[in-house]
Motif scaffolding. Structure first.
Motif, PDB file in Angstrom:
ATOM      1  N   VAL A   1      -6.739  13.564  51.798  1.00  0.00           N
ATOM      2  CA  VAL A   1      -7.364  12.058  51.451  1.00  0.00           C
ATOM      3  C   VAL A   1      -7.039  12.115  50.017  1.00  0.00           C
ATOM      4  O   VAL A   1      -7.713  12.553  49.180  1.00  0.00           O
ATOM      5  CB  VAL A   1      -7.816  11.770  51.602  1.00  0.00           C
TER       6      VAL A   1
ATOM      7  N   ASP B   1      -2.455  11.714  53.506  1.00  0.00           N
ATOM      8  CA  ASP B   1      -1.643  12.618  54.094  1.00  0.00           C
ATOM      9  C   ASP B   1      -1.162  12.816  55.344  1.00  0.00           C
ATOM     10  O   ASP B   1      -2.210  13.581  55.602  1.00  0.00           O
ATOM     11  CB  ASP B   1      -1.590  13.796  53.419  1.00  0.00           C
TER      12      ASP B   1
ATOM     13  N   ASN C   1      -7.113   7.534  45.413  1.00  0.00           N
ATOM     14  CA  ASN C   1      -6.782   6.360  45.512  1.00  0.00           C
ATOM     15  C   ASN C   1      -6.317   5.455  46.798  1.00  0.00           C
ATOM     16  O   ASN C   1      -6.025   4.779  46.768  1.00  0.00           O
ATOM     17  CB  ASN C   1      -5.684   5.798  44.927  1.00  0.00           C
TER      18      ASN C   1
ATOM     19  N   PHE D   1      -1.543  -0.256  53.831  1.00  0.00           N
ATOM     20  CA  PHE D   1      -2.182  -0.384  52.897  1.00  0.00           C
ATOM     21  C   PHE D   1      -2.864  -1.475  52.047  1.00  0.00           C
ATOM     22  O   PHE D   1      -3.403  -1.018  51.612  1.00  0.00           O
ATOM     23  CB  PHE D   1      -0.536  -1.275  51.857  1.00  0.00           C
TER      24      PHE D   1
ATOM     25  N   ASN E   1      -0.433   3.246  54.698  1.00  0.00           N
ATOM     26  CA  ASN E   1      -1.359   4.021  53.500  1.00  0.00           C
ATOM     27  C   ASN E   1      -1.617   5.069  53.274  1.00  0.00           C
ATOM     28  O   ASN E   1      -2.414   5.636  53.589  1.00  0.00           O
ATOM     29  CB  ASN E   1      -2.899   3.367  53.385  1.00  0.00           C
ATOM     30  N   GLU E   2       0.044   5.378  52.759  1.00  0.00           N
ATOM     31  CA  GLU E   2       0.889   7.390  53.385  1.00  0.00           C
ATOM     32  C   GLU E   2       0.616   7.851  51.756  1.00  0.00           C
ATOM     33  O   GLU E   2       1.778   7.000  50.864  1.00  0.00           O
ATOM     34  CB  GLU E   2       1.943   7.450  54.261  1.00  0.00           C
ATOM     35  N   GLN E   3       0.483   9.073  51.630  1.00  0.00           N
ATOM     36  CA  GLN E   3       1.348   9.337  50.153  1.00  0.00           C
ATOM     37  C   GLN E   3       2.229   9.540  49.987  1.00  0.00           C
ATOM     38  O   GLN E   3       2.644   9.966  51.075  1.00  0.00           O
ATOM     39  CB  GLN E   3       0.513  10.671  50.388  1.00  0.00           C
ATOM     40  N   ASN E   4       3.302   9.421  48.960  1.00  0.00           N
ATOM     41  CA  ASN E   4       4.732   9.007  48.966  1.00  0.00           C
ATOM     42  C   ASN E   4       4.521  10.908  48.659  1.00  0.00           C
ATOM     43  O   ASN E   4       3.752  11.751  48.449  1.00  0.00           O
ATOM     44  CB  ASN E   4       5.294   8.411  47.034  1.00  0.00           C
TER      45      ASN E   4
ATOM     46  N   LYS F   1      -9.845   1.062  51.402  1.00  0.00           N
ATOM     47  CA  LYS F   1      -9.006   2.301  50.395  1.00  0.00           C
ATOM     48  C   LYS F   1     -10.169   3.177  51.634  1.00  0.00           C
ATOM     49  O   LYS F   1     -11.549   3.831  51.891  1.00  0.00           O
ATOM     50  CB  LYS F   1      -8.688   3.176  48.984  1.00  0.00           C
TER      51      LYS F   1
ATOM     52  N   ASP G   1      -5.086   7.138  49.731  1.00  0.00           N
ATOM     53  CA  ASP G   1      -3.824   7.049  50.011  1.00  0.00           C
ATOM     54  C   ASP G   1      -4.066   8.303  50.960  1.00  0.00           C
ATOM     55  O   ASP G   1      -4.814   9.459  49.956  1.00  0.00           O
ATOM     56  CB  ASP G   1      -2.099   7.656  49.049  1.00  0.00           C
TER      57      ASP G   1
END
Length: 235
Positions: free
Chosen positions: A35, A42, A38, A145, A232-235, A149, A40
């Motif tokens: 995590v 993984d 922010n 999103f 809310n996924e990491q890019n 958080k 986001d």
């Protein structure tokens, strides 16, 4: 997390006496690894490390809350139960674009405490909300999103009050979640869905202004931001 589902509001937890000194270190390590600061997540990393996540979820299931537990021990436990099982739900169904693409994500029984089955809605609405602590809404995460958080620190009896306060302040003042202005605010639908939780000692605006850096005028009309359920996924 949404309110367009039937909620069990008569959830009861059996109480037995066990050691309340819970070990959340496995969960803390997973959060710090997967995590971002922010919030986001993984999810691919969690899926690849599913054995450790499952071990922690199984551990939580074996730790049945006892009457001797303090309010902080109970809060930390149920927040972690909710968040860990939400992450597990996504990991078990990954790849997915939205939690709402999973069949009945909040209602279907998906977790155990002792020998009893609970849904995520049972934990949130049947247990956490009944603890009369509105800040839980900013501590639990719905993998989306627009949600508050997910902190990359596990909740414990020692830090739960500080972390709930931090989560509340960060969410309310996050311009991606709430557009705070004096006379034309747009706020999260969380404040509409759970209005009764925030208005026991005043209005929704009163509650927000306790934490907001930009204060809203008391007589201002509230508008709500459409909830974004994308992961809310990491890019």
């Amino acid at each position: 997390m949404e309110l367009d589902v039937e909620i069990q509001d008569d959830v009861q937890t059996d109480y037995v006496t066990i050691n309340p000194l819970l070990d959340h270190s496995t969960w803390d390590a997973l959060l710090k690894k997967y995590v971002a600061d922010n919030g986001d997540v993984d999810y691919k990393g969690f899926k690849n490390d599913i054995q450790k996540l499952n071990t922690y979820v199984t551990y939580l299931a074996s730790q049945i809350p006892a009457e001797s537990w303090s309010i902080n021990e109970q809060l930390a436990y149920f927040i972690n139960v909710y968040n860990a099982n939400t992450i597990k739900l996504i990991a078990d169904n990954y790849p997915t674009k939205r939690i709402k693409d999973i069949n009945n994500p909040w209602i279907k029984n998906r977790l155990k405490i002792g020998d009893k089955d609970y849904s995520l809605a049972d934990i949130e609405n049947g247990i956490l909300r009944k603890m009369n602590e509105p800040r839980i809404h900013f501590a639990i995460n719905c993998a989306s999103f627009s949600c508050p958080k997910l902190l990359n620190t596990a909740y414990t009896a020692d830090n739960v009050q500080d972390l709930m306060e931090r989560a509340t302040i960060e969410f309310i003042n996050n311009s991606n979640k709430n557009k705070l202005t004096t006379n034309a605010p747009k706020i999260s639908e969380i404040f509409k869905w759970y209005k009764s939780d925030f208005t026991e000692n005043g209005s929704v605006i009163d509650y927000i202004n306790r934490y907001a850096t930009i204060k809203i005028s008391a007589d201002t009309k509230i508008h709500y931001i459409d909830y974004n359920w994308n992961l809310n996924e990491q890019n």
